[in-house]
Write a protein that holds these residues in place. Structure first.
Motif, PDB file in Angstrom:
ATOM      1  N   SER A 201       0.854  -1.183   0.000  1.00  0.00           N
ATOM      2  CA  SER A 201       0.000   0.000   0.000  1.00  0.00           C
ATOM      3  C   SER A 201       0.889   1.233   0.000  1.00  0.00           C
ATOM      4  CB  SER A 201      -0.896   0.027   1.245  1.00  0.00           C
ATOM      5  OG  SER A 201      -1.491   1.308   1.386  1.00  0.00           O
ATOM      6  N   ALA A 202       0.717   2.102  -0.981  1.00  0.00           N
ATOM      7  CA  ALA A 202       1.353   3.416  -0.897  1.00  0.00           C
ATOM      8  C   ALA A 202       0.622   4.196   0.189  1.00  0.00           C
ATOM      9  CB  ALA A 202       1.259   4.133  -2.242  1.00  0.00           C
ATOM     10  N   ALA A 203       1.366   4.808   1.101  1.00  0.00           N
ATOM     11  CA  ALA A 203       0.772   5.390   2.297  1.00  0.00           C
ATOM     12  C   ALA A 203       0.858   6.915   2.291  1.00  0.00           C
ATOM     13  CB  ALA A 203       1.471   4.835   3.543  1.00  0.00           C
ATOM     14  N   HIS A 204      -0.167   7.556   2.844  1.00  0.00           N
ATOM     15  CA  HIS A 204      -0.213   9.013   2.932  1.00  0.00           C
ATOM     16  C   HIS A 204       0.535   9.497   4.179  1.00  0.00           C
ATOM     17  CE1 HIS A 204      -3.445   8.120   5.847  1.00  0.00           C
ATOM     18  NE2 HIS A 204      -3.261   9.346   6.301  1.00  0.00           N
ATOM     19  N   VAL A 205       0.838  10.773   4.204  1.00  0.00           N
ATOM     20  CA  VAL A 205       1.430  11.383   5.392  1.00  0.00           C
ATOM     21  C   VAL A 205       0.355  12.176   6.132  1.00  0.00           C
ATOM     22  CG1 VAL A 205       3.783  11.509   4.513  1.00  0.00           C
ATOM     23  CG2 VAL A 205       2.223  13.406   4.091  1.00  0.00           C
ATOM     24  N   VAL A 206       0.521  12.273   7.443  1.00  0.00           N
ATOM     25  CA  VAL A 206      -0.402  13.033   8.284  1.00  0.00           C
ATOM     26  C   VAL A 206       0.248  14.375   8.606  1.00  0.00           C
ATOM     27  CG1 VAL A 206      -1.751  13.075  10.403  1.00  0.00           C
ATOM     28  CG2 VAL A 206      -1.281  10.883   9.264  1.00  0.00           C
ATOM     29  N   ALA A 207      -0.419  15.456   8.245  1.00  0.00           N
ATOM     30  CA  ALA A 207       0.112  16.794   8.506  1.00  0.00           C
ATOM     31  C   ALA A 207      -0.024  17.142   9.986  1.00  0.00           C
ATOM     32  CB  ALA A 207      -0.641  17.822   7.666  1.00  0.00           C
ATOM     33  N   ASP A 208       0.803  18.052  10.434  1.00  0.00           N
ATOM     34  CA  ASP A 208       0.678  18.634  11.775  1.00  0.00           C
ATOM     35  C   ASP A 208      -0.308  19.794  11.679  1.00  0.00           C
ATOM     36  OD1 ASP A 208       0.867  19.951  14.179  1.00  0.00           O
ATOM     37  OD2 ASP A 208       3.042  20.167  14.155  1.00  0.00           O
ATOM     38  N   PRO A 209      -1.522  19.658  12.233  1.00  0.00           N
ATOM     39  CA  PRO A 209      -2.549  20.691  12.036  1.00  0.00           C
ATOM     40  C   PRO A 209      -2.275  21.972  12.802  1.00  0.00           C
ATOM     41  CG  PRO A 209      -3.337  19.065  13.591  1.00  0.00           C
ATOM     42  CD  PRO A 209      -2.009  18.551  13.083  1.00  0.00           C
TER      43      PRO A 209
ATOM     44  N   HIS B 118      -1.935  -5.680   9.108  1.00  0.00           N
ATOM     45  CA  HIS B 118      -2.796  -6.483   8.242  1.00  0.00           C
ATOM     46  C   HIS B 118      -2.004  -7.253   7.191  1.00  0.00           C
ATOM     47  CE1 HIS B 118      -6.730  -5.234   9.740  1.00  0.00           C
ATOM     48  NE2 HIS B 118      -6.172  -4.069   9.981  1.00  0.00           N
ATOM     49  N   GLY B 119      -0.679  -7.205   7.270  1.00  0.00           N
ATOM     50  CA  GLY B 119       0.156  -7.977   6.366  1.00  0.00           C
ATOM     51  C   GLY B 119       0.584  -7.255   5.112  1.00  0.00           C
ATOM     52  N   LEU B 120       0.169  -6.010   4.953  1.00  0.00           N
ATOM     53  CA  LEU B 120       0.528  -5.246   3.764  1.00  0.00           C
ATOM     54  C   LEU B 120       1.936  -4.688   3.888  1.00  0.00           C
ATOM     55  CD1 LEU B 120      -2.810  -3.284   3.622  1.00  0.00           C
ATOM     56  CD2 LEU B 120      -2.120  -4.947   1.912  1.00  0.00           C
ATOM     57  N   GLY B 121       2.643  -4.613   2.763  1.00  0.00           N
ATOM     58  CA  GLY B 121       3.869  -3.849   2.724  1.00  0.00           C
ATOM     59  C   GLY B 121       3.540  -2.376   2.580  1.00  0.00           C
TER      60      GLY B 121
ATOM     61  N   GLY C 212      -2.180   3.007  -4.388  1.00  0.00           N
ATOM     62  CA  GLY C 212      -2.624   4.055  -3.482  1.00  0.00           C
ATOM     63  C   GLY C 212      -3.981   3.763  -2.882  1.00  0.00           C
ATOM     64  N   ILE C 213      -4.866   3.083  -3.622  1.00  0.00           N
ATOM     65  CA  ILE C 213      -6.198   2.807  -3.090  1.00  0.00           C
ATOM     66  C   ILE C 213      -6.148   1.844  -1.913  1.00  0.00           C
ATOM     67  CG2 ILE C 213      -6.681   0.910  -4.681  1.00  0.00           C
ATOM     68  CD1 ILE C 213      -9.151   3.536  -3.233  1.00  0.00           C
ATOM     69  N   PHE C 214      -5.053   1.098  -1.779  1.00  0.00           N
ATOM     70  CA  PHE C 214      -4.961   0.190  -0.635  1.00  0.00           C
ATOM     71  C   PHE C 214      -4.624   0.919   0.653  1.00  0.00           C
ATOM     72  CE2 PHE C 214      -4.230  -4.188  -2.837  1.00  0.00           C
ATOM     73  CZ  PHE C 214      -5.488  -4.086  -3.405  1.00  0.00           C
ATOM     74  N   ASP C 215      -4.419   2.239   0.594  1.00  0.00           N
ATOM     75  CA  ASP C 215      -4.325   3.043   1.817  1.00  0.00           C
ATOM     76  C   ASP C 215      -5.663   3.023   2.548  1.00  0.00           C
ATOM     77  OD1 ASP C 215      -4.718   5.617   3.339  1.00  0.00           O
ATOM     78  OD2 ASP C 215      -2.626   5.959   2.829  1.00  0.00           O
ATOM     79  N   PRO C 216      -6.783   3.457   1.940  1.00  0.00           N
ATOM     80  CA  PRO C 216      -8.065   3.346   2.642  1.00  0.00           C
ATOM     81  C   PRO C 216      -8.638   1.936   2.665  1.00  0.00           C
ATOM     82  CG  PRO C 216      -8.395   4.353   0.495  1.00  0.00           C
ATOM     83  CD  PRO C 216      -6.908   4.244   0.690  1.00  0.00           C
ATOM     84  N   LEU C 217      -8.262   1.088   1.714  1.00  0.00           N
ATOM     85  CA  LEU C 217      -8.836  -0.268   1.635  1.00  0.00           C
ATOM     86  C   LEU C 217      -8.034  -1.300   2.424  1.00  0.00           C
ATOM     87  CD1 LEU C 217      -9.827  -0.772  -2.121  1.00  0.00           C
ATOM     88  CD2 LEU C 217     -11.286  -0.066  -0.221  1.00  0.00           C
ATOM     89  N   GLY C 218      -6.974  -0.904   3.128  1.00  0.00           N
ATOM     90  CA  GLY C 218      -6.021  -1.842   3.696  1.00  0.00           C
ATOM     91  C   GLY C 218      -6.581  -3.128   4.283  1.00  0.00           C
TER      92      GLY C 218
END
Length: 385
Positions: free
Chosen positions: A37-45, A72-75, A271-277
């Protein structure tokens, strides 16, 4: 309980949220496919930044999300376009992300591969571009992660033809310590990559790409293809040198490509496997048993959500990915580096919520409902009492 959601027609419609999430389980590592899964970054709000400032990252939340994917076993495919490379995250931020995520992967036993590009350069000569790639490759290899050679905006601008791609990639592959993943990102994801591999004719570009692979197949673990063209990916997959994997990056057609046919299949880096993990992991474990029908039954219904998030202009899919992470409780806010939370319309986000909720993606549907209602109120959409 119902919720009023804005539609693309400018009106409001009534939606009844799901009461329970989809039941998913964790289990043994995957055996039939390699899945990232390509993963997103979390901003500092709370950071006082502008859209032009270096990214301010919430490192604790960012790493926690990667642990969620690994559980969940994803890379994890790190510092890719899903992490807003070139759209809010500069090379300095990406280098720090690579180092931190690679250390976390080592600590928890997670698989990780990291993007190598040239985004420390706005432009340059071919020699300067090659040096920029070398600098990033060294950072990834020193971190202990696998390298993903990403497409370069600077190379697309500077290359005079296929021979420059052959020279740059050949040089990098000869010096790579371990086999890498080559990433072909299409212009729908980044318009600056039009004509990559030396031609806007995709058949000619494919021939150059395959020439690189043929000359250096011992240094290539696999290719990631992000052209949103299932037939072209299948054709390319069948022409790969023996031992080189195809990792689908097709967020429109991934179920059929992963399932494969009598002549082969694609692994995944999506990238869709970020929310679908968790759901994606459940589907792959079903596929591991040889149950292709069960795999498709789980994953096919997710395509509508993916096509919605990745609709043109496709490069702004990251906004929907982070939005769903907020609704799912993986972060406390809907803020993005570079201010990219404003890149999609309210009707687009409302439809993303509806599709994701229908799939049961939210671990706490009540939390997701409360958060979407909070967002709607900011935009002046009051709910019926």
């Amino acid at each position: 309980m119902t919720i009023r959601l804005p539609g693309a027609d400018g009106g409001l419609r009534t939606y009844t949220p799901r009461a329970e999430p989809l039941a998913v389980t964790t289990g043994a590592p995957f055996t039939s496919r390699t899945v990232f899964s390509a993963a997103h970054v979390v901003a500092d709000p709370y950071a006082d930044v502008s859209p032009d400032s270096p990214a301010a990252v919430d490192w604790d939340a960012t790493l926690a999300f990667r642990r969620h994917l690994w559980s969940h076993g994803l890379g994890v495919a790190e510092a890719m376009d899903t992490a807003q490379r070139g759209m809010g995250l500069d090379w300095a931020g990406a280098a720090e992300l690579i180092r931190r995520s690679a250390a976390e992967a080592k600590a928890v036993g997670g698989r990780i591969a990291c993007g190598v590009g040239t985004d420390q350069l706005a432009s340059g000569t071919v020699a300067e571009i090659r040096a920029a790639y070398e600098e990033q490759l060294a950072v990834v290899e020193e971190s202990g992660a696998q390298a993903i050679l990403m497409a370069s905006r600077a190379l697309a601008a500077a290359a005079s033809g296929p021979e420059d791609y052959l020279e740059v990639y050949g040089h990098l592959l000869r010096q790579a310590a371990e086999p890498v993943v080559l990433h072909w990102l299409g212009p729908m994801f980044d318009p600056a990559l039009e004509g990559y591999w030396g031609s806007s004719d995709l058949d000619a570009a494919t021939d150059t790409f395959l020439e690189v692979l043929a000359a250096h197949s011992d240094k290539v673990d696999g290719i990631k293809v992000s052209l949103l063209d299932a037939r072209r990916e299948i054709d390319l997959r069948r022409r790969l040198p023996r031992g080189v994997r195809c990792y689908t990056g097709d967020d429109f057609n991934y179920p059929e490509l992963i399932a494969g046919d009598e002549k082969g299949f694609s692994h995944a880096l999506l990238g869709i496997f970020d929310p679908l993990g968790p759901l994606a992991a459940e589907a792959v474990r079903v596929l591991d048993t040889g149950n292709v029908t069960g795999f498709r039954k789980l994953l096919d219904p997710t395509v509508d959500l993916s096509r919605h998030l990745f609709q043109a202009p496709t490069r702004f899919y990251k906004t929907g990915v982070v939005f769903l992470a907020w609704l799912a409780g993986h972060q406390s806010h809907f803020t993005m580096v570079g201010g990219l939370q404003s890149a999609r319309s309210l009707p687009h986000l409302a439809r993303a919520y509806e599709l994701a909720d229908g799939l049961g993606l939210f671990p706490d549907p009540a939390l997701a409902e409360a958060r979407i209602k909070d967002l709607l109120r900011v935009y002046g959409v009051e709910q019926e009492r």
